[in-house]
Design a protein around this motif. Sequence first.
Motif, PDB file in Angstrom:
ATOM      1  N   GLY A 103      -6.023   6.303   4.929  1.00 60.60           N
ATOM      2  CA  GLY A 103      -6.897   6.538   3.788  1.00 60.60           C
ATOM      3  C   GLY A 103      -8.301   6.852   4.235  1.00 60.60           C
ATOM      4  N   LYS A 104      -8.936   7.690   3.464  1.00 59.89           N
ATOM      5  CA  LYS A 104     -10.298   8.031   3.814  1.00 59.89           C
ATOM      6  C   LYS A 104     -11.126   7.847   2.549  1.00 59.89           C
ATOM      7  N   VAL A 105     -12.127   7.014   2.674  1.00 61.55           N
ATOM      8  CA  VAL A 105     -12.967   6.810   1.500  1.00 61.55           C
ATOM      9  C   VAL A 105     -13.908   8.007   1.387  1.00 61.55           C
ATOM     10  N   LEU A 106     -13.892   8.590   0.225  1.00 64.46           N
ATOM     11  CA  LEU A 106     -14.733   9.763   0.038  1.00 64.46           C
ATOM     12  C   LEU A 106     -16.170   9.313  -0.170  1.00 64.46           C
ATOM     13  N   PRO A 107     -17.057   9.931   0.560  1.00 62.77           N
ATOM     14  CA  PRO A 107     -18.444   9.520   0.410  1.00 62.77           C
ATOM     15  C   PRO A 107     -18.929   9.789  -1.009  1.00 62.77           C
ATOM     16  N   SER A 108     -19.753   8.919  -1.460  1.00 62.07           N
ATOM     17  CA  SER A 108     -20.442   8.994  -2.743  1.00 62.07           C
ATOM     18  C   SER A 108     -19.541   8.816  -3.960  1.00 62.07           C
ATOM     19  N   ILE A 109     -18.264   8.897  -3.795  1.00 62.45           N
ATOM     20  CA  ILE A 109     -17.408   8.623  -4.948  1.00 62.45           C
ATOM     21  C   ILE A 109     -16.785   7.242  -4.821  1.00 62.45           C
ATOM     22  N   GLY A 110     -16.390   6.917  -3.626  1.00 62.90           N
ATOM     23  CA  GLY A 110     -15.754   5.638  -3.460  1.00 62.90           C
ATOM     24  C   GLY A 110     -14.270   5.683  -3.613  1.00 62.90           C
ATOM     25  N   LEU A 111     -13.758   6.888  -3.775  1.00 60.14           N
ATOM     26  CA  LEU A 111     -12.313   7.033  -3.853  1.00 60.14           C
ATOM     27  C   LEU A 111     -11.718   7.039  -2.458  1.00 60.14           C
ATOM     28  N   ALA A 112     -10.484   6.688  -2.404  1.00 56.56           N
ATOM     29  CA  ALA A 112      -9.809   6.841  -1.130  1.00 56.56           C
ATOM     30  C   ALA A 112      -8.840   8.011  -1.235  1.00 56.56           C
ATOM     31  N   GLU A 113      -8.809   8.780  -0.199  1.00 59.28           N
ATOM     32  CA  GLU A 113      -7.931   9.926  -0.204  1.00 59.28           C
ATOM     33  C   GLU A 113      -6.866   9.753   0.864  1.00 59.28           C
ATOM     34  N   PHE A 114      -5.655   9.961   0.458  1.00 59.34           N
ATOM     35  CA  PHE A 114      -4.556   9.899   1.393  1.00 59.34           C
ATOM     36  C   PHE A 114      -3.850  11.244   1.361  1.00 59.34           C
ATOM     37  N   THR A 115      -3.522  11.729   2.488  1.00 64.79           N
ATOM     38  CA  THR A 115      -2.740  12.957   2.522  1.00 64.79           C
ATOM     39  C   THR A 115      -1.283  12.576   2.762  1.00 64.79           C
ATOM     40  N   VAL A 116      -0.476  13.018   1.862  1.00 67.13           N
ATOM     41  CA  VAL A 116       0.929  12.632   1.935  1.00 67.13           C
ATOM     42  C   VAL A 116       1.760  13.886   2.131  1.00 67.13           C
ATOM     43  N   LYS A 117       2.611  13.843   3.162  1.00 66.77           N
ATOM     44  CA  LYS A 117       3.545  14.945   3.339  1.00 66.77           C
ATOM     45  C   LYS A 117       4.900  14.480   2.842  1.00 66.77           C
ATOM     46  N   TYR A 118       5.516  15.314   2.087  1.00 63.14           N
ATOM     47  CA  TYR A 118       6.792  14.879   1.540  1.00 63.14           C
ATOM     48  C   TYR A 118       7.714  16.072   1.376  1.00 63.14           C
ATOM     49  N   LYS A 163       7.270  11.947   4.219  1.00 65.62           N
ATOM     50  CA  LYS A 163       7.325  12.099   5.668  1.00 65.62           C
ATOM     51  C   LYS A 163       6.191  11.391   6.368  1.00 65.62           C
ATOM     52  N   GLU A 164       5.063  11.489   5.759  1.00 62.06           N
ATOM     53  CA  GLU A 164       3.915  10.948   6.462  1.00 62.06           C
ATOM     54  C   GLU A 164       2.835  10.598   5.457  1.00 62.06           C
ATOM     55  N   ILE A 165       2.260   9.448   5.672  1.00 58.35           N
ATOM     56  CA  ILE A 165       1.111   9.090   4.851  1.00 58.35           C
ATOM     57  C   ILE A 165      -0.056   8.901   5.791  1.00 58.35           C
ATOM     58  N   SER A 166      -1.056   9.659   5.552  1.00 61.38           N
ATOM     59  CA  SER A 166      -2.198   9.579   6.468  1.00 61.38           C
ATOM     60  C   SER A 166      -2.985   8.307   6.196  1.00 61.38           C
ATOM     61  N   MET A 194       0.825  -1.211   0.000  1.00 64.69           N
ATOM     62  CA  MET A 194       0.000   0.000   0.000  1.00 64.69           C
ATOM     63  C   MET A 194       0.863   1.266   0.000  1.00 64.69           C
ATOM     64  N   ASP A 195       1.755   1.310   0.959  1.00 63.54           N
ATOM     65  CA  ASP A 195       2.650   2.466   1.022  1.00 63.54           C
ATOM     66  C   ASP A 195       3.464   2.592  -0.244  1.00 63.54           C
ATOM     67  N   ASP A 196       3.909   1.434  -0.682  1.00 56.62           N
ATOM     68  CA  ASP A 196       4.675   1.398  -1.919  1.00 56.62           C
ATOM     69  C   ASP A 196       3.908   2.037  -3.049  1.00 56.62           C
ATOM     70  N   PHE A 197       2.710   1.587  -3.127  1.00 52.37           N
ATOM     71  CA  PHE A 197       1.858   2.091  -4.191  1.00 52.37           C
ATOM     72  C   PHE A 197       1.688   3.596  -4.093  1.00 52.37           C
ATOM     73  N   LEU A 198       1.415   4.045  -2.896  1.00 56.43           N
ATOM     74  CA  LEU A 198       1.176   5.470  -2.722  1.00 56.43           C
ATOM     75  C   LEU A 198       2.424   6.278  -3.039  1.00 56.43           C
ATOM     76  N   LYS A 199       3.557   5.741  -2.607  1.00 56.12           N
ATOM     77  CA  LYS A 199       4.791   6.469  -2.881  1.00 56.12           C
ATOM     78  C   LYS A 199       5.035   6.546  -4.378  1.00 56.12           C
ATOM     79  N   ARG A 200       4.807   5.410  -4.997  1.00 57.58           N
ATOM     80  CA  ARG A 200       5.042   5.417  -6.435  1.00 57.58           C
ATOM     81  C   ARG A 200       4.070   6.365  -7.127  1.00 57.58           C
ATOM     82  N   LYS A 201       2.883   6.311  -6.607  1.00 55.22           N
ATOM     83  CA  LYS A 201       1.858   7.196  -7.155  1.00 55.22           C
ATOM     84  C   LYS A 201       2.270   8.661  -6.973  1.00 55.22           C
ATOM     85  N   LEU A 202       2.784   8.935  -5.822  1.00 55.36           N
ATOM     86  CA  LEU A 202       3.219  10.297  -5.539  1.00 55.36           C
ATOM     87  C   LEU A 202       4.318  10.726  -6.496  1.00 55.36           C
TER      88      LEU A 202
END
Lengths: 148, 876
Positions: free
Chosen positions: A36-51, A31-34, A1-9
């Motif tokens: 994940g928060k699934v956004l209501p009605s969209i179904g997306l997950a949102e991660f806040t990444v500090k870098y 620095k930090e990966i929050s 998961m983290d890997d994915f997010l980092k790569r995505k970033l």
Amino acid sequence: MDDFLKRKLHTDVEGTCTGRFGYIINVLTVKEISKGKVLPSIGLAEFTVKYQAIVFKPFKGEVVDGTVTSVNKMGFFAEVGPLQVFVSSHLIPSDMKFNPYVNPPAFSDENNTIEKGSNCRIKIVGTRFDATDIFAIGTIKEDFCGIL
Amino acid sequence: MSQSEYDYPEEGKDISGGEETKLKKRDYDTYVEEEAGEVENEEEEVEEDEEEDEEDEDEEDDDEYEEDGKKRKKRQFIAQDESEDAQDIDYMQSRHLELNRRRDEEEDFDPEALASELKSRHGRKRITRATGTDLPSFAQIPDVHQPNIWVLKCKPGKEKEIVCYFMKKSLENEYSQHPLEILSVSYRESLKGYIYVEAWQLAHVMRAVTNVNNLYGSTTKLVPLNERGQVFDVRKKQVDLIVGGWVRIKKGKFTGDLAQIKAVEESGDSCRVKLIKRPLKDDDGKMPGGKRKKTSYSSSEARRGYIERDIKITNLEMTSPSMDEISQFHAADNDEEVSKTLAETSLPAMVLRTDFEVGEEVETINSPKKSGIIERIEKNIVYFVGASGRQMEEQVTQLQKKFAVGDHVKVLNGKHRNVTGMVVSISGSIVTIVSDSTNENITVFSKDLRKATEVTRSNNAALSKYELYDLVKIDQVAVGVIVHVESGIFRILDQNEKLISLEASQILYKVDSKKQPVTDAKGNPLKTGDFVEEIDGDFREGSLLHLFKHFAFVKNRSGVENGGVFVTKFKSLLNKSTKSGTIAYDKLNPAIAAIMNQRLPPPPPPPTRNSSFGNRGRGRGHFGGGRGRRDDLIDKTVTIIHGPYKGYIGIVKETSDSTARVELHTNSKIINVEKSKLQMRDQNGGSRPVSLDYGGGSSNYGSPAFSGSTWRPDRSSQWSGSRTPAWNSTMSPNPLISDGSRTPAIHLNDGSRTPAIHMNDGSRTPSWDLGSRTPAWGTDGSETPAWDSGSKTPRWGDGSRTPAYSSDYPGSPATDSTTSFTAPTPAPDTPGFIAATPGVNTPSNYTAPTPVANSKARAIFSLNCDTLIEQKLYPL
């Protein structure tokens, strides 16, 4: 998961440009990966990444070195890394004349020629920040500026 | 009898527009005194007075006496000229008598009386002046205690003559039996055909106006008291005309033309202006912007293109022309030698108060330079604060806006209105900027600039229907990209790289090019906004603006020609975008990568794939209806089943996503009909609805080539049945095994038009099919919905409409693909997103479950990656 997010970033962020930070050249550390928060009605997950990242933001008065990418009668464009700098013919020493007949077209005086591919030292005199891009105009009319 | 005989101190002030003559200064003074009583605004008065000599003589003084003497001499002179005129002799005699009388008076001269008289007179005069300006306007309104004013009609154009006649008559009858009893006669230049007579009684007027040529005494009318003031009220236009200044002409042949003031007439009511000869205005354009010419205007050469005219000031309007107007004005000159000094010296004449705004930075034109930020503007004085906090004030004409090289500015007026750009050079009041959108140099006056924060893409906000870089439909076949907007004219680069100019009304409509999924030379997906480079030719590069059919419109940032836009075939482009939404998903997500590696045959070498994929992408030409990407509905005979045209039969000429243009059989009229209102007619006379859901894929039904073997109309249950073999053929694990097996798979993909599928490179597609379809088939039992769901998976946007389809998507993270089919979708509109979440969170899903789930999850997931994970930036 983290890997994915980092790569995505990395994929999403590197090489982009924001008006606030300038160009993001390279993400150094995440620095930090929050959580994940699934956004209501969209179904997306949102991660806040500090870098931390290396950024490039040009400022007025900055002196930069760039490569000339195109020359026309109004001046020339140079690339300073990701930044596009335009040097108007007004901001080129008046003894350098535009010569459209040579190939590639060039600004030249007795000693120097500015043509596509030349390296140039430019002082930035103005910047324009769009949402996704930065554009600068520069001058080579100053001391130590000009062809390298 | 001209005015010059009298040297009245107030004359200059009193005369502002009309004629004014006086019989005598004494009368004038009397009149002034009356005026004081009347409290009329002397300074605004246009009047021609003629008064009867009813007043007593003791007001006279030496000067007047001498003046009268002069007049008399003149009279004498005139009389000599017309010596035969007995009347004149009589007249002269009467004048002599008068002179004698005055001499007598002079002998009885009493200095004290004179002194007191002078004092009282001049004292009152001072008061007169004071009242004229200081009294509130209501107090200046005449009242009943003053003489009345009558208005009479006369022959238009004869007003002056009539007034002069009255003056003569008054002089002649001054000492006669029947002197004129009226007090004054006047007219207004602006009011033709009327004269005003001031008198105490109507009878006096009537007596005076009888037997006067061109005057219609019967029309005499009293001017109502409340209007009396207005009769002589002259609203003098406060126009500060400066020689060299610019005006616009408001009336006549040259209405709207720009003119330069050459000289202001002494009277102040008209001035000589220089205009461009009309025809020359049209064929100019040789002069570069902002060039001005210094040649002397006396040379006939320079005057060639101009004409000079005397024009009334009331017909002129001060203006502040922009650089292009002035350069156009000077375009009539053809001398290349520029004189910027002229431009600078004449600039003050152009600057208007309205050019400045509070908060702007200004500097004085003359040295020593003072600069500051405008604090407030009052009339023509600008108050500004310097850097040191020093308050300064200056005339508008002495100021100019201050800019620095590199400033981002916006053009306010003229041809380049609303263009933004950066200042590259400043020369006095002339500033050169580089336009943001076109990279062109624009030369304008500093007065026409303002510091800008925003970037204007469009040149004309009013025509916001189309904007710069929009893809627009030019005619039935051609599209183009707007590369330049200029005062309502769009310059459009069409697909053949031809530049055409059109007005907004000539453009059919704006095209949305975003939907089209295409791939570049290497099979990578392309989408608008991607950074691309040509793989041959000039190796031009830029960002992809639009895609249309096989053309790509690319904008090069540094390009100058056509606003940097060029056209190329998208197949000769290479996607160099680093940040593309089209990511290699296998690399991104380890889970997917694992599946990929497991399942996918190694991709064929790129060149082969290019060609094969290209063909596939282009269409089903290989095997099917052979119509490429074209909607197969086109050229079909359809029946309209709803709306005003219900029951009509026609042939589909064009289609869009939801509508079709149908040429009716009956009158060969082409109408737009929604596809949902159409019914397809086939050879057998049967019909079936045209469903939107099928989109391009509907061609599968409609295409005889395809249906020839499999599809039978009207019997939906058999569609799938007859298709089953086709599906089976797609199940071949390796798409390259046989054309036959691969083709339908591709066909399906194509038909369904799924970006997701296209994002996978060609080799994966069949495996997707093979993975997903077969089990779905089996598990669902019911064939038709299964088929639907299968074919629709990629079309996730539409998918929600099919119950079977929506049920495919789990509302919660799916642990098992089989259950996922039964789970209801909470958000059917965006099933892709929902499915993606579990994909991200529980990658194991991908490895374990049935192929159905995998394939779907993957397709969905790719959508998700494409667009949707948001990433927030925080300050470092």
